[in-house]
Scaffold this motif. Structure first.
Motif, PDB file in Angstrom:
ATOM      1  N   ASP A  31      31.022  14.003 -17.459  1.00 33.25           N
ATOM      2  CA  ASP A  31      30.733  14.057 -19.230  1.00 33.25           C
ATOM      3  C   ASP A  31      29.389  14.219 -19.650  1.00 33.25           C
ATOM      4  OD1 ASP A  31      30.096  13.769 -21.517  1.00 33.25           O
ATOM      5  OD2 ASP A  31      31.865  12.411 -22.226  1.00 33.25           O
ATOM      6  N   ILE A  32      28.562  15.650 -19.415  1.00 34.57           N
ATOM      7  CA  ILE A  32      27.068  15.448 -19.420  1.00 34.57           C
ATOM      8  C   ILE A  32      26.395  14.847 -20.261  1.00 34.57           C
ATOM      9  CG2 ILE A  32      27.037  17.426 -21.587  1.00 34.57           C
ATOM     10  CD1 ILE A  32      25.249  18.688 -19.354  1.00 34.57           C
ATOM     11  N   ASN A  68      25.306  27.869 -30.021  1.00 30.27           N
ATOM     12  CA  ASN A  68      25.043  29.274 -30.585  1.00 30.27           C
ATOM     13  C   ASN A  68      24.162  29.550 -31.244  1.00 30.27           C
ATOM     14  OD1 ASN A  68      26.100  28.315 -33.742  1.00 30.27           O
ATOM     15  ND2 ASN A  68      28.011  27.022 -32.419  1.00 30.27           N
ATOM     16  N   GLY A 125      32.653  23.189 -31.387  1.00 33.80           N
ATOM     17  CA  GLY A 125      32.980  22.501 -30.355  1.00 33.80           C
ATOM     18  C   GLY A 125      32.509  22.070 -28.698  1.00 33.80           C
ATOM     19  N   GLY A 126      33.767  21.933 -27.799  1.00 28.53           N
ATOM     20  CA  GLY A 126      33.555  21.716 -26.469  1.00 28.53           C
ATOM     21  C   GLY A 126      31.773  21.419 -25.936  1.00 28.53           C
ATOM     22  N   VAL A 127      31.355  21.326 -25.263  1.00 28.52           N
ATOM     23  CA  VAL A 127      30.315  20.573 -24.812  1.00 28.52           C
ATOM     24  C   VAL A 127      29.393  20.252 -26.547  1.00 28.52           C
ATOM     25  CG1 VAL A 127      28.871  22.187 -23.803  1.00 28.52           C
ATOM     26  CG2 VAL A 127      28.955  19.931 -23.010  1.00 28.52           C
ATOM     27  N   ASP A 128      29.062  21.343 -27.488  1.00 31.20           N
ATOM     28  CA  ASP A 128      28.090  21.986 -28.245  1.00 31.20           C
ATOM     29  C   ASP A 128      29.328  19.907 -29.021  1.00 31.20           C
ATOM     30  OD1 ASP A 128      26.148  22.278 -30.284  1.00 31.20           O
ATOM     31  OD2 ASP A 128      26.904  23.830 -30.852  1.00 31.20           O
ATOM     32  N   SER A 180      28.518  24.315 -17.464  1.00 32.85           N
ATOM     33  CA  SER A 180      28.606  25.420 -17.069  1.00 32.85           C
ATOM     34  C   SER A 180      28.591  26.526 -18.403  1.00 32.85           C
ATOM     35  CB  SER A 180      30.164  25.395 -16.202  1.00 32.85           C
ATOM     36  OG  SER A 180      30.197  27.778 -15.891  1.00 32.85           O
ATOM     37  N   SER A 230      29.026  29.442 -20.802  1.00 36.86           N
ATOM     38  CA  SER A 230      29.749  30.151 -21.078  1.00 36.86           C
ATOM     39  C   SER A 230      30.967  30.078 -21.060  1.00 36.86           C
ATOM     40  CB  SER A 230      28.522  31.497 -21.037  1.00 36.86           C
ATOM     41  OG  SER A 230      28.188  32.180 -21.633  1.00 36.86           O
ATOM     42  N   GLY A 232      33.419  28.389 -21.640  1.00 35.62           N
ATOM     43  CA  GLY A 232      34.100  27.855 -21.950  1.00 35.62           C
ATOM     44  C   GLY A 232      34.648  28.190 -22.955  1.00 35.62           C
ATOM     45  N   VAL A 233      34.014  28.557 -24.167  1.00 33.55           N
ATOM     46  CA  VAL A 233      34.671  28.582 -25.033  1.00 33.55           C
ATOM     47  C   VAL A 233      34.287  31.023 -25.281  1.00 33.55           C
ATOM     48  CG1 VAL A 233      33.866  29.383 -27.911  1.00 33.55           C
ATOM     49  CG2 VAL A 233      34.831  27.283 -27.053  1.00 33.55           C
ATOM     50  N   TYR A 234      32.972  31.009 -24.603  1.00 33.71           N
ATOM     51  CA  TYR A 234      32.722  32.046 -24.850  1.00 33.71           C
ATOM     52  C   TYR A 234      32.921  32.981 -23.536  1.00 33.71           C
ATOM     53  CZ  TYR A 234      28.791  31.460 -28.242  1.00 33.71           C
ATOM     54  OH  TYR A 234      27.675  31.053 -29.166  1.00 33.71           O
ATOM     55  N   PHE A 249      33.190  19.348 -15.627  1.00 35.57           N
ATOM     56  CA  PHE A 249      33.387  18.463 -16.828  1.00 35.57           C
ATOM     57  C   PHE A 249      35.364  18.220 -16.382  1.00 35.57           C
ATOM     58  CE2 PHE A 249      35.584  17.448 -20.875  1.00 35.57           C
ATOM     59  CZ  PHE A 249      35.618  16.608 -21.283  1.00 35.57           C
TER      60      PHE A 249
HETATM   61  N1  AR6 Z   1      30.675  16.901 -20.149  1.00 35.32           N
HETATM   62  C1  AR6 Z   1      29.783  18.772 -19.709  1.00 35.32           C
HETATM   63  N2  AR6 Z   1      31.036  19.942 -20.064  1.00 35.32           N
HETATM   64  C2  AR6 Z   1      31.379  19.326 -21.071  1.00 35.32           C
HETATM   65  C3  AR6 Z   1      32.351  19.649 -22.186  1.00 35.32           C
HETATM   66  C4  AR6 Z   1      31.212  17.349 -21.529  1.00 35.32           C
HETATM   67  N3  AR6 Z   1      31.444  16.747 -22.277  1.00 35.32           N
HETATM   68  N4  AR6 Z   1      32.683  19.859 -22.631  1.00 35.32           N
HETATM   69  C5  AR6 Z   1      33.293  20.739 -22.288  1.00 35.32           C
HETATM   70  N5  AR6 Z   1      32.492  20.981 -21.452  1.00 35.32           N
HETATM   71  P1  AR6 Z   1      32.037  24.947 -23.911  1.00 35.32           P
HETATM   72  P2  AR6 Z   1      30.923  28.199 -23.728  1.00 35.32           P
HETATM   73  C6  AR6 Z   1      32.377  22.205 -20.441  1.00 35.32           C
HETATM   74  O1  AR6 Z   1      33.183  26.271 -24.737  1.00 35.32           O
HETATM   75  O2  AR6 Z   1      31.555  28.952 -23.086  1.00 35.32           O
HETATM   76  C7  AR6 Z   1      30.406  25.770 -28.560  1.00 35.32           C
HETATM   77  O3  AR6 Z   1      31.677  25.817 -29.524  1.00 35.32           O
HETATM   78  C8  AR6 Z   1      33.619  23.367 -20.715  1.00 35.32           C
HETATM   79  O4  AR6 Z   1      34.938  22.405 -19.875  1.00 35.32           O
HETATM   80  O5  AR6 Z   1      31.494  24.245 -24.403  1.00 35.32           O
HETATM   81  O6  AR6 Z   1      29.012  28.609 -23.561  1.00 35.32           O
HETATM   82  C9  AR6 Z   1      29.741  26.522 -28.882  1.00 35.32           C
HETATM   83  O7  AR6 Z   1      29.448  26.144 -30.430  1.00 35.32           O
HETATM   84  C10 AR6 Z   1      33.079  24.080 -20.301  1.00 35.32           C
HETATM   85  O8  AR6 Z   1      33.453  23.992 -18.335  1.00 35.32           O
HETATM   86  O9  AR6 Z   1      30.925  26.076 -24.298  1.00 35.32           O
HETATM   87  C11 AR6 Z   1      29.175  27.417 -29.010  1.00 35.32           C
HETATM   88  O10 AR6 Z   1      29.528  28.279 -30.010  1.00 35.32           O
HETATM   89  C12 AR6 Z   1      31.709  24.726 -20.523  1.00 35.32           C
HETATM   90  O11 AR6 Z   1      30.970  22.797 -20.453  1.00 35.32           O
HETATM   91  C13 AR6 Z   1      30.240  28.010 -27.914  1.00 35.32           C
HETATM   92  O12 AR6 Z   1      31.412  27.098 -28.022  1.00 35.32           O
HETATM   93  C14 AR6 Z   1      31.029  25.486 -21.388  1.00 35.32           C
HETATM   94  O13 AR6 Z   1      32.094  25.255 -22.678  1.00 35.32           O
HETATM   95  C15 AR6 Z   1      29.609  28.348 -26.762  1.00 35.32           C
HETATM   96  O14 AR6 Z   1      30.766  28.031 -25.544  1.00 35.32           O
END
Ligand code: AR6
Length: 190
Positions: A21-22, A35, A42-45, A130, A132, A134-136, A170
């Motif tokens: 977990d970062i 974003n 969501g996600g890491v943000d 990593s 982009s 995840g959600v992207y 993650f």
């Molecule tokens: N530590 C490390 N990595 C993580 C964590 C964590 N705590 N939580 C998730 N990940 P994403 P994106 C991983 O969706 O694709 C947001 O809503 C996750 O498993 O977080 O760049 C923003 O506001 C994946 O491997 O980012 C944007 O709208 C990686 O982080 C949008 O999502 C990236 O997933 C950005 O999407």
């Protein structure tokens, strides 16, 4: 495959990957896959804003008041709030649109601009998620090459203060893809 960290030396710096977990990383800065609105998500943000507390969002709001939005591939920095990391570098990766929309260039830029900002602030260590993938929706097996190449190029080219870069993955599948790619790079260097 185990979850052990894997690392290589680049120039006088170290590039490693680890699973976890970062928000728990104690590097000088952690990078947020944000974003363009910088209002969290969501996600890491979401995880970074939850763990770091409201001061990060306050600073993001001030940045957005000044520059309206953070373009894809650019980066800005805030303090780290309650995090162990002193700073959060917020960047925006591209949304995957099939690969023909400049995604690789923009993704490389997100890594490079984050590292440039770290170096401009004389930071020694930076952790990345990593971006982009995840959600992207950027395919991990393609994103990994862009990510590692951009980091390595930066460390090779510049006489930077950045001596340690950690990519924090993650989930185990993403970790395994990065692990294989880094091992491949290491074996080619020998
Ligand atoms: N530590 C490390 N990595 C993580 C964590 C964590 N705590 N939580 C998730 N990940 P994403 P994106 C991983 O969706 O694709 C947001 O809503 C996750 O498993 O977080 O760049 C923003 O506001 C994946 O491997 O980012 C944007 O709208 C990686 O982080 C949008 O999502 C990236 O997933 C950005 O999407």
């Amino acid at each position: 495959m185990g979850d052990n960290a894997v690392g290589i030396a680049v120039n006088r710096a170290k590039l490693s990957i680890t699973r976890g977990d970062i928000t728990r990383q104690a590097t000088d800065a952690i990078v947020n896959a944000a974003n363009s609105g910088l209002m969290g998500g969501g996600g890491v943000d979401g995880a970074i804003h939850r763990a770091g507390g409201p001061t990060i969002l306050e600073e993001c709001k001030q940045i957005i008041a000044r520059q309206r939005r953070l373009p894809i591939g650019q980066a800005v920095m805030t303090a780290g709030g309650n995090l162990s990391a002193k700073y959060v570098i917020h960047t925006v990766g591209p949304v995957w649109g099939g690969g023909g929309k400049g995604e690789a260039t923009l993704l490389a830029s997100a890594y490079r601009e984050s590292l440039k900002l770290a170096a401009a602030n004389k930071l020694a260590s930076v952790s990345f998620p990593s971006i982009s993938t995840g959600v992207y929706g950027y395919p991990v097996d393609q994103a990994v090459r862009v990510a590692l190449e951009a980091i390595i190029l930066f460390l090779q080219k510049s006489t930077t203060t950045v001596k340690e870069v950690v990519v924090v993955l993650f989930d185990s599948r993403t970790f395994d893809v990065y692990s294989e790619a880094l091992k491949e790079i290491e074996s080619k260097e020998k």
